[in-house]
Design a protein around this motif. Structure first.
Motif, mmCIF file in Angstrom:
data_model
loop_
_atom_site.group_PDB
_atom_site.id
_atom_site.type_symbol
_atom_site.label_atom_id
_atom_site.label_comp_id
_atom_site.label_asym_id
_atom_site.label_seq_id
_atom_site.Cartn_x
_atom_site.Cartn_y
_atom_site.Cartn_z
ATOM 1 N N ASN A 70 0.830 -1.208 0.000
ATOM 2 C CA ASN A 70 0.000 0.000 0.000
ATOM 3 C C ASN A 70 0.865 1.259 0.000
ATOM 4 O OD1 ASN A 70 -2.887 -0.331 -0.182
ATOM 5 N ND2 ASN A 70 -2.738 -1.534 1.693
ATOM 6 N N TYR A 81 1.860 1.653 -3.512
ATOM 7 C CA TYR A 81 0.673 2.076 -4.268
ATOM 8 C C TYR A 81 0.364 3.551 -4.001
ATOM 9 C CZ TYR A 81 -4.105 2.077 -6.047
ATOM 10 O OH TYR A 81 -5.245 2.365 -6.742
ATOM 11 N N ASP A 82 0.409 3.955 -2.731
ATOM 12 C CA ASP A 82 0.101 5.339 -2.378
ATOM 13 C C ASP A 82 1.111 6.323 -2.950
ATOM 14 O OD1 ASP A 82 -2.112 4.395 -1.019
ATOM 15 O OD2 ASP A 82 -1.174 4.502 0.958
ATOM 16 N N TYR A 101 -1.502 3.309 -9.002
ATOM 17 C CA TYR A 101 -1.751 1.989 -9.587
ATOM 18 C C TYR A 101 -0.822 1.720 -10.758
ATOM 19 C CZ TYR A 101 -4.073 -1.644 -12.285
ATOM 20 O OH TYR A 101 -4.339 -2.771 -13.018
ATOM 21 N N LYS A 103 -5.114 -5.473 -7.410
ATOM 22 C CA LYS A 103 -5.204 -4.127 -6.834
ATOM 23 C C LYS A 103 -6.431 -4.036 -5.939
ATOM 24 C CE LYS A 103 -7.374 -1.106 -8.796
ATOM 25 N NZ LYS A 103 -8.356 -0.126 -9.104
ATOM 26 N N ASP A 104 -7.558 -4.536 -6.416
ATOM 27 C CA ASP A 104 -8.768 -4.523 -5.593
ATOM 28 C C ASP A 104 -8.578 -5.348 -4.321
ATOM 29 O OD1 ASP A 104 -10.037 -2.889 -7.401
ATOM 30 O OD2 ASP A 104 -11.283 -4.473 -8.272
ATOM 31 N N LYS A 153 -6.478 -3.361 -1.903
ATOM 32 C CA LYS A 153 -7.245 -2.279 -1.292
ATOM 33 C C LYS A 153 -8.493 -2.799 -0.566
ATOM 34 C CE LYS A 153 -4.718 1.191 -2.321
ATOM 35 N NZ LYS A 153 -4.064 1.885 -1.222
ATOM 36 N N ARG A 183 -11.052 -4.431 -1.577
ATOM 37 C CA ARG A 183 -12.315 -4.171 -2.268
ATOM 38 C C ARG A 183 -12.774 -5.393 -3.045
ATOM 39 N NH1 ARG A 183 -10.010 1.385 -3.726
ATOM 40 N NH2 ARG A 183 -9.190 0.323 -5.539
#
Length: 194
Positions: free
Chosen positions: A97, A100-101, A105, A156-157, A160, A162
């Motif tokens: 993360n 990613y942050d 992405y 990615k989901d 995160k 999700r």
């Protein structure tokens, strides 16, 4: 041999420092100078091993996960590779993360893309052997790119949080989708090998 061990130990030392700093702040705020100071090495040593901080990050990802999951994917069941990858994401969620942050992405995907392409190419090769068919090279390349993009999005989901379902559920969905769609394509578009 001793030089190789020393070089690998230096790389691991630099990698450990980068990981430590990534627990404290954004990747984009970490400097080579901080890493060198933390490790007690000079900048020449850093640049001898890595072109820049992004190369160090890529090396970490390769060493910690991608080499292992590629070995699984190239020599074993790709379903196990997917499960390993999901477990790796869970175990390293904070680290990933942070990347990613900082990079977004597209930045994270860029680090992983070629490895996903190799994994998918090995899956296609194994299915081609199973079916006794070969795909035309342009179609193979397209399929690798298509599924690498899809796999990147799903992961990615998952990163995160999700994506609903357990690791096993997600692994089964990805595996089923890859296997059935690729087998169908190979059967439809592949040329029989005699």
């Amino acid at each position: 041999m001793q030089y190789e061990v020393t070089s690998l130990n230096t790389k691991r030392l630099l990698a450990g420092s980068l990981r430590k700093f990534m627990r404290e702040k954004s990747f984009s705020k970490i400097t080579v100078s901080e890493i060198c100071l933390d490790c007690g090495v000079n900048r020449k040593t850093f640049y001898y091993h890595f072109e820049d901080i992004y190369a160090l990050l890529k090396w970490i990802l390769d060493q910690e996960a991608l080499k292992i999951f590629l070995d699984c994917g190239l020599h074993g069941d790709f379903k196990d590779t997917i499960l390993f990858l999901l477990d790796y994401i869970d175990t390293n969620r904070q680290f990933l993360n942070s990347i990613y942050d900082s990079l977004g992405y597209d930045g994270l995907r860029e680090f992983l893309y070629e490895d996903f392409i190799r994994l998918l190419s090995s899956i296609i090769t194994n299915l081609e052997k199973q079916e006794g068919c070969l795909l035309e090279q342009n179609l193979r390349q397209f399929l690798c790119q298509f599924y690498a993009g899809a796999l990147s999005g799903i992961l990615k989901d998952f990163l995160k949080a999700r994506h609903p379902g357990s690791h096993k559920d997600i692994q089964e969905r990805i595996s089923f989708t890859l296997e059935t769609s690729l087998l169908s394509l190979i059967r439809e578009k592949g040329k029989k090998v005699s």
